[in-house]
Design a protein around this motif. Structure first.
Motif, short mmCIF file in Angstrom:
data_model
loop_
_atom_site.label_atom_id
_atom_site.label_comp_id
_atom_site.label_asym_id
_atom_site.label_seq_id
_atom_site.Cartn_x
_atom_site.Cartn_y
_atom_site.Cartn_z
N ALA A 53 -64.44 37.40 75.76
CA ALA A 53 -64.49 36.41 74.68
C ALA A 53 -64.32 34.99 75.21
O ALA A 53 -64.71 34.04 74.53
N HIS A 54 -63.76 34.84 76.40
CA HIS A 54 -63.60 33.52 77.01
C HIS A 54 -64.76 33.17 77.92
O HIS A 54 -64.69 32.17 78.65
N SER A 55 -65.81 33.96 77.88
CA SER A 55 -66.95 33.73 78.76
C SER A 55 -67.67 32.44 78.39
O SER A 55 -67.63 31.97 77.24
N ILE A 93 -70.42 31.89 66.28
CA ILE A 93 -69.15 32.29 66.90
C ILE A 93 -67.99 31.93 65.99
O ILE A 93 -67.01 32.70 65.87
N THR A 152 -61.98 27.59 68.92
CA THR A 152 -63.24 28.26 68.59
C THR A 152 -63.59 28.08 67.13
O THR A 152 -64.75 27.79 66.77
N SER A 210 -72.62 32.17 75.48
CA SER A 210 -72.39 32.18 74.04
C SER A 210 -72.65 33.55 73.44
O SER A 210 -71.95 33.98 72.51
N ARG A 258 -69.59 35.67 74.08
CA ARG A 258 -68.49 35.33 73.18
C ARG A 258 -68.73 35.89 71.78
O ARG A 258 -67.82 36.42 71.13
#
Length: 1090
Positions: free
Chosen positions: A707-709, A852, A749, A712, A715
């Motif tokens: 999820a921290h990639s 997201i 986010t 996009s 995530r």
């Protein structure tokens, strides 16, 4: 046995004496190594690559001096010089230097036939640049150009056999052959050389060969968007469109377009045998882009030969090139096929009028036409039943033309036409006209899909090694293999997302055929021939210290052609099965009955990691692992199969799908990780038995890391999986997940501070198209992209500000009137809008960021949803971790009106969103005020819905949570306008929020509940709810009545507490309302948590 002549030939090549001696040495070397891998290895290890590069480079430099570079740039246009000298096939005299270069090219081609092991030293020796320099038309004989193109194609075929699993998330572990070749092949200079070859007049057979080999090279090597955009910018797509138009206008008589039947065969038209090559190259360029597809569909040659009829024209009449209308129109290419009756042509209602309607006849003869005015309705009903599908049902007459090619021709003609149809169909779904697509799909379902399935069945029968029938020639076997590999991909692209086409494929028995093919791909393949025995090993050979080690060391052997074929048709079968089982549970059960689930599980197993480190690894088998394309296709198939609860709880557990999916989450390739995460979204649903085992195996921690990639898509899918993972989970798992993500990251986010676009809005990744003089369909020489009378189609300049939009804020290009006449100005504006929505980095980043945000909000929504352990503790934990003031301000920011965002820029049009939700107010249940609701100043409905349901779940907690929420006056003021939102889901959610805020746990909570009801009345909420009691939507109306009754009892002092719901939204217990591709059941309305 004669001694090899390789050492003397190499000695002459290293120390050249005369051109004739070098030519003799090259001929001797070519004759020695043809068909003999050991001698090829000896030549490479002895340093033959260096002299070959020198000979080719010296020849290209001499040509460059003679022609002055070959290409003259004039602003954004590239003018071809020297092309006139080649008309009619005339060439300069064949010199000794030309013969020497030709022999060197043939030696390189012979070495490349040895496979990836020999291509590696060739690429390391930098053999491609001098070969590509030989593609300049001026002063380069056609014979040499043809030989060079064939050699480059041979290198490309060998590169395809390289082990593709060396690609990782950060790039290849070593510079792979495909990466090196792509970087040298797709440059501006080389692509312009391709365009020069394609645009030249072709009255001779040698020019036909040049054009055919060039388009074959493009088809084999064009793999990514950068390469496709480079070809588009060089004008290659427009040249290919011209070739198609010329063939349709004056080529083969059976394929001529409307109005061109009487034309004579043009000298500019390619023979019909080259049509598949042209169509395949077009497919390779437009693949994956609506903008590139529109550039082809709206190119001047295509619109000239395939004009779109306007409403004023007669039915089915398409004007020809002379301006006259053809009576048959595009219907000439279609058989008589009954059309689907639309809702305005109800045959039953016309044949059997409603009661009382007959008695009204004749009451007004001037209007009704007399007493028997309704009698002709029986005739109308009969006419509606006999109405056939016409060419006007399609976006362009090129659709029926391609359907006709697929029906009347065979082999690659049929396959290439169907492939281009699948590309055009995707574009028509993304940007449809107001015409219903049912008839278009019906025509494809009856006329094209069965042909594709039959082609797959015949090719599978011919390629079956167990088949006892005598094999055909070698070329026929190669063609059958190509049919089997490509026809399955075309079928998957054509039927994707279309229930009608999927049903047509199932009716043609596609599923049993595909399952049989998939199972056969795991059968052992025939072993390749063993190398000839040698008394010495290669290691014993003495290497000259002066020889470059990179160009004299063989690479890995790569895959055998038989294994590569098995892996390719395995990928095709998996993609077709994924497309077929995307919607219907009955189709999934047929897949299970045919025993394909075990093969899907085996296809999820990658190659062992040690294979990446062993340079001399043995040849793998069909069951030793799968390359990246097969892994991704298998993930798609598993995702489609996991959309069934019964299969999720039975077959997928029996065959152990969860274990390989968990392993693929840490695969080196990021695309495989994304595909595996999409499957995980379905495997961790609250009713999945695999959920607990996946969490115990560490999937939660891995997904939180993903999820921290910076990617996009990674995530987005990671948050999607996490929101499913925390739904109805224990509070320990929820707390662990929140801690792994980090509250600070989650806040950023949701607030949308993470931007990953790298460039200003005006930055364009498509170069300016060159201007080329090329023959049009009438045989006249015209400037293709820079005509004098018509403005250029190039739209790379900065776009102007958007004007008025439709009711659903969808750009006008997405809602084209059916069959309108298109002019150059309309085409440019439409292309500009399509390009901006697809390639503008700012719009794409905003779109990804808001999707997201939606998933992050849904994660919080499911985090505090009702669970066995109770949601009140998680509400307290969330508010204490983030801070209640900061949390509610964050929620208010999502509801606060703003004029900077528009739904059209947030969620690009998809087949589910192309029509305006306000097109039929009765269907939406809208009042007059809702019809005039200004959506442009609010976030998209998906974002708003997630925020409102978070508030619903907070109001479903303890009384102090309701009191805390009722004290947020600013937040509730932002909720107030949503009671009149055109989206019925939001109106129902707002009513649920009122129900939960006025809920009373027990008698001790009555004073506080009454205070909350008074506060809501003071804010004007009660009036908004009362207005919804007359809403045309049934669910909204009934929930509003419940809320009014509950508030009235509190305000009147009776205090019965309402109907006893307080469920946090019966309709929204945790799952969102929409379901994009890859989300599985997590977004379906039927799978909401109660």
């Amino acid at each position: 046995m004669t001694r090899s002549s390789i050492p003397p030939a190499l000695l002459e090549l290293r120390n050249p004496s005369t051109p004739s001696a070098q030519i003799t040495a090259l001929r001797d070397l070519k004759n020695e190594i043809v068909g003999h891998d050991q001698r090829k290895e000896m030549a490479v290890r002895s340093g033959v690559v260096g002299p070959l590069v020198r000979i080719l480079s010296e020849g290209s430099r001499r040509v460059g001096k003679r022609n002055g570079g070959g290409v003259e740039l004039n602003g954004s246009a590239t003018r071809i010089r020297g092309g006139e000298a080649r008309i009619g096939g005339s060439q300069e005299d064949w010199s000794a230097e030309d013969e020497m270069r030709l022999q060197a090219v043939l030696v390189v081609g012979s070495l490349a036939l040895g496979g990836p092991a020999f291509v590696t030293p060739l690429l390391a020796g930098n053999i491609l640049p001098p070969l590509l320099d030989s593609l300049v038309l001026r002063d380069v004989p056609s014979k040499l150009i043809v030989a060079t193109l064939r050699t480059i194609i041979t290198i490309a075929d060998a590169v395809a056999l390289d082990r593709s699993w060396t690609e990782t998330a950060d790039g290849p572990l070593r510079p792979s052959a495909s990466t090196v070749m792509a970087s040298q092949l797709y440059t501006k200079t080389v692509v312009e050389s391709f365009a020069e070859i394609l645009v030249q007049p072709h009255p001779s057979m040698i020019v036909h060969q040049e054009i055919s080999l060039t388009v074959q090279l493009i088809t084999k090597t064009c793999q990514d968007d950068r390469q496709r955009n480079l070809l588009l910018g060089a004008g290659v797509l427009d040249v290919l469109a011209t070739k198609v138009a010329v063939m349709a206008a004056s080529g083969d008589v059976t394929l001529r377009a409307i109005g061109c039947e009487s034309r004579h065969q043009s000298r500019e038209a390619l023979p019909i045998m080259y049509l598949p090559d042209i169509l395949e190259a077009i497919c390779a360029i437009v693949k994956g882009s609506n903008y590139r597809t529109a550039r082809f569909l709206y190119s001047e040659p295509i619109t000239e030969i395939f004009p779109t009829s306007s409403k004023s024209s007669g039915a089915g009449e398409i004007p020809n090139l002379d301006g006259h209308a053809s009576s048959q129109g595009a219907d000439r290419f279609l058989p008589r096929l009954q059309a689907v009756a639309n809702k305005h042509e109800s045959q039953f209602s016309k044949a059997f009028p409603a009661l009382g309607s007959i008695s009204m006849l004749g009451m007004n003869p001037q209007v009704d036409g007399g007493q028997f005015a309704r009698i002709p309705s029986f005739i109308d009903a009969h006419a509606a039943m006999n109405r056939t599908i016409s060419g006007d049902e399609f976006e362009s007459p090129i659709f029926p033309w391609l359907i006709n090619i697929a029906r009347t021709r065979h082999g690659f003609d049929r396959l290439s036409a169907a492939s281009l149809l699948s590309m055009l169909k995707k574009y028509s779904e993304a940007y449809p006209s107001d015409e219903s697509p049912k008839n278009r799909e019906r025509a494809l379902a009856f006329l094209v899909v069965p042909l594709l399935v039959n082609m797959i069945q015949e090719a599978a029968h011919s390629c079956d090694t167990k088949n006892k029938s005598p094999p055909g020639n070698a070329q026929q076997r190669v063609n059958d293999r190509k049919f089997l590999e490509q026809a399955q991909i075309v079928l998957a692209d054509l039927i994707e997302g279309s229930p009608a086409l999927q049903k047509a494929a199932v009716d043609a028995r596609a599923i049993p055929t595909l399952c049989t093919i998939l199972k056969r791909s795991f059968d052992p393949v025939a072993a390749s021939s063993k190398p000839l025995w040698s008394p010495r090993t290669s290691a014993e050979d003495v290497i000259d210290p002066d020889v470059d080690p990179g160009s004299s060391t063989l690479g890995r052997p790569g895959l055998s052609s038989e294994l590569l074929h098995a892996l390719r048709y395995r990928e095709g079968a998996l993609r077709s099965i994924a497309a077929l089982t995307d919607r219907e549970d009955a189709y999934r059960k047929v897949v299970i009955e045919n025993g394909a689930v075990a093969c899907i599980t085996e296809a999820l197993v990658p190659y062992p990691s040690q294979e990446l480190e062993e340079s001399n690894a043995k040849q793998p088998g069909p069951k030793d692992g799968n390359p990246i394309p097969v892994l991704i296709a298998a993930c798609w198939a598993a995702r489609s199969m996991s959309r069934s609860v019964s299969i999720l709880r039975t077959s997928l557990i029996d065959y152990g799908v969860a274990k390989p999916i968990h392993g693929l989450l840490t695969h080196p390739n990021v695309e495989v990780q994304i595909a595996a995460t999409e499957v995980l979204c379905n495997l961790v649903l609250h009713f999945s038995p695999m959920r607990d085992s996946l969490i115990e195996a560490g999937s939660l921690k891995t997904i939180c890391e993903h999820a921290h990639s910076a990617n996009s898509r990674m995530r987005l899918n990671s948050l999607w999986a996490l929101k499913h993972m925390v739904l109805t989970a224990t509070n320990d798992i929820k707390t662990k997940c929140l801690d792994e993500l980090g509250t600070g990251w989650l806040i950023r986010t949701i607030q949308g501070e993470q931007k990953d676009y790298a460039g200003p809005p005006s930055q364009s990744h498509v170069s300016t198209a060159i201007g080329m003089r090329t023959p049009n369909a009438a045989g006249e020489q015209v400037d293709l992209l820079n005509a004098v009378d018509e403005p250029s189609m190039e739209i790379d300049e900065s776009s102007s500000s958007s004007g008025d939009e439709d009711e659903d804020n969808t750009p006008e290009v997405l809602r084209r009137p059916p069959h309108r006449a298109l002019n150059s100005s309309t085409i440019r504006s439409e292309l500009k809008a399509i390009k901006q929505s697809e390639q503008d980095p700012r719009l794409r980043a905003e779109h990804d960021d808001l999707r997201i945000q939606e998933q992050a909000l849904d994660f919080i929504r499911n985090l505090i949803a009702e669970s066995k352990a109770g949601a009140a503790e998680m509400i307290d934990h969330l508010l204490s971790t983030i801070g209640s003031t900061r949390f509610f301000e964050m929620m208010a920011s999502k509801l606060r009106p703003t004029s900077s965002s528009s739904p059209s820029t947030i969620f690009p049009p998809s087949p589910a969103r192309t029509r305006s939700p306000l097109s039929n107010p009765r269907d939406q249940g809208l009042t007059f005020g809702q019809l005039h609701f200004n959506q442009a100043v609010l976030a998209p409905p998906e974002i708003l819905l997630s925020v409102v349901f978070i508030l619903i779940h907070i109001a479903n907690g303890r009384p102090q949570h309701r009191a805390l929420l009722i004290s947020q006056t600013q937040l509730l003021n932002h909720v107030l306008p949503l009671f009149q939102h055109p989206d019925r889901r939001l109106r129902v959610a707002c009513v649920w929020l009122v129900i939960n805020l006025t809920w009373m746990d027990d008698s001790s909570d009555m004073p506080a509940a009454r205070d909350r009801a008074l506060s809501l009345k003071a804010l004007g909420v009660e009036q908004k709810v009362r207005e919804l009691t007359t809403d045309q939507d049934l669910d909204t109306r009934e929930r509003a009545k419940t809320a009014v009754e509950q508030m009235s009892k509190l305000l009147d002092g009776s205090g019965n507490g309402g109907p006893g719901l307080g469920l946090g939204g019966m309709d929204g217990g945790g799952f969102e309302s929409r379901r994009p591709l890859g989300s599985g059941f997590g977004g379906a309305r039927g799978w909401r948590g109660e």
